[in-house]
Design a protein around this motif. Sequence first.
Motif, mmCIF file in Angstrom:
data_model
loop_
_atom_site.group_PDB
_atom_site.id
_atom_site.type_symbol
_atom_site.label_atom_id
_atom_site.label_comp_id
_atom_site.label_asym_id
_atom_site.label_seq_id
_atom_site.Cartn_x
_atom_site.Cartn_y
_atom_site.Cartn_z
ATOM 1 N N GLU B 5 32.012 -3.593 -1.793
ATOM 2 C CA GLU B 5 32.152 -3.736 -0.339
ATOM 3 C C GLU B 5 31.084 -2.921 0.381
ATOM 4 N N VAL B 9 28.263 -3.880 3.071
ATOM 5 C CA VAL B 9 28.063 -3.207 4.358
ATOM 6 C C VAL B 9 26.603 -2.805 4.509
ATOM 7 N N ALA B 310 37.181 5.516 8.077
ATOM 8 C CA ALA B 310 36.216 5.782 7.008
ATOM 9 C C ALA B 310 36.302 7.252 6.623
ATOM 10 N N ARG B 312 34.732 10.659 4.761
ATOM 11 C CA ARG B 312 33.360 11.191 4.694
ATOM 12 C C ARG B 312 32.628 10.589 3.507
ATOM 13 N N ILE B 315 31.231 7.156 4.238
ATOM 14 C CA ILE B 315 29.992 7.212 5.030
ATOM 15 C C ILE B 315 28.829 7.633 4.140
ATOM 16 N N GLN B 318 27.915 4.845 1.861
ATOM 17 C CA GLN B 318 27.300 3.752 2.617
ATOM 18 C C GLN B 318 25.815 4.009 2.861
#
Lengths: 244, 394
Positions: B5, B9, B310, B312, B315, B318
């Motif tokens: 996923e 993103v 979300a 930490r 993030i 990501q």
Amino acid sequence: MIKISKLSKTYSTGTFTVPALKGISLEIEPGEFVAITGASGSGKSTMMNLLGLLDRPSAGSYILDGMDVSNLDDNEYASLRNRKIGFVFQAFNLLPRLTALKNVELSMLYAGIKLEERRKRAVEGLTLLGLEDRLHHFPNELSGGQNQRVAIARALANQPAIILADEPTGALDSQTGLEIMSIFQELNRHGTTVVLVTHELNIAQHSRRILRMADGLLVADEEVTHPLDAREELQALREKGAEA
Amino acid sequence: MNIGELVLVAIESIKSNKLRSFLTTLGIVIGIAAVIAVVGIGQGGRAMLMTEMEKFGTNLFGLWVNYRDGESFRIDDLSINDISVIKENVPQVKYLAPVTYNQMPLRGSKGQKTVQVIGTTAEYAQIRNLEMAWGRFIRDDDAAVGRRIIVLDEKTAVKLFGPGNPVGKRVMIMSNSAVVVGVIKSDSSMLGFNSQQVAYMPWSFLCRLTDWKVIHELQGSAESKEEVETAMNLAKKILERRHNAPNHYYAYSMEQEMQSANKVTGIMTLVIGCIAGISLLVGGIGVMNIMLVSVTERTREIGIRMALGARRKDILIQFIIESIVLCLLGGFIGIIIGYGGALLVAKLAKWPPLVSVWTVVLAVGFSMAVGLFFGIYPANKASKMDPIEALRRD
Ligand SMILES: Nc1ncnc2c1ncn2[C@@H]1O[C@H](COP(=O)(O)OP(=O)(O)OP(=O)(O)O)[C@@H](O)[C@H]1O
Ligand SMILES: [Mg+2]
């Protein structure tokens, strides 16, 4: 649903400290519709941030949905925000580069819901808010009211226990504001707990309970005996428009 | 939230700002393209060099006189009898031939040309893998009977007689003449070893023409690649003994030459590859720079994602994945461009483009590593943000 006691928050900016909340105790039951009002700087947003687990209090305790959240870590906060709380902001806070659909999917993404299911639920949510023909529009292609409806669909996506809305109508004209209020009222009729911040008395009158804050303290807690019905007001406005 | 996923993103976010993404990864594109091109051209060139050298025969070796300071040339340093003695005593030596060089003006019916004439014997053809276009090479009986013959290479033959088979025609060498008995195929080698125009004649005939019985060099080949070393060393010992001249001879083999050439081209590829690698590093710093800008620019996005739940870690991952995907993308584009470059150079230089699977795997791995390494700091910065602060930013 929510039980806070002696909650306080002090910001320290270098040399001096600002006591934004000075010990607030409060209980909100499931299914309530609460409006928080007060002058600018009275601590409304601070309060919402604490209730929404975006920030940590300096002192006091907070029980959310039967769970004491005072001593949880960042990850647990994130997970609670994701599952229990739906935020609606004055500035909508949609991701500008994502379509309405993708924006709504976002909170489900962090809940670990599979793509197919996410897509299905996002379409359902947006359809419910009358945006079925705006699924693939980007925020800058939508009006303020439409954007706020996308934001509400996103807040509702994970079926949160409570909706926290900080000045949700602040950036909208009065009629669009009423439309948003009618959505909140409709949600509340179906059992969703709603807490909203507003400095407009007229907006607050749509809730069933008004909390008044001043200088970091809760100064009034009043029941609204006859809340305004946004749907009826809109109806009346339309009729007036038709006459003119 | 699973990695798949998060990759989606990241891709979404890269797609949503195509121009910036491309500019961000441009450094990686150039770096990887440079590495691939350099390594590809280097490896291709090396392969080319090796096949060229193999054409001479990997079993080839040579024996020279090693003149040191103060030593003067002696006509009997190498004698024709040395050859038979060596062949009798060193079973590893398969062929051995004398080589004497002389520049001579040749004249044919259609033109003339001064070429390098090599005086040798029949075995030279086997040693150097010579192929005949027409006729035959020097034979053992040519020397015995004292035939006045000459073997040309194709280019020289065309120069002297025009196109067509010149076997049987007469070549004038100053006031003498020789009959053409064969034509050697000219090699299309690009290394220049064989591109010089040459003619061959029996060593004894050349000596008679020049009135000088000298041998410049012995060339031979061993039974096998493994025996080259022994063959040439034993041959050298025999020469030293027969001429009573220790350390007077110098032996070399194609095998040694290839090894050193291999080493040289390898080191060159490595050095240039390292320089190209540095440009990759610079590219990585570029990625980090833009990622940092991007993190600052996307503060509000980060705040929103955090408000929506979300963690930490989400993030962090990501942004790291975004950086890796960006660099990988740059890597892939770079591989294509670099391969194209190597292909072009290979085509111009007429050698095989050699971009090995390993080079590509390494390039992909390296761009991923650059993405990871230079993505960590910006991603960490993003994940450490305070959600409220981030949401307030515009
Ligand atoms: N990050 C911060 N650092 C320092 N002081 C802060 C910070 N955030 C809020 N404050 C202070 O806390 C007090 C309460 O702020 P808060 O934003 O809660 O007010 P508010 O009731 O939401 O006002 P408004 O109606 O203008 O939104 C203010 O005096 C403000 O200056
Ligand atoms: Mg506020």
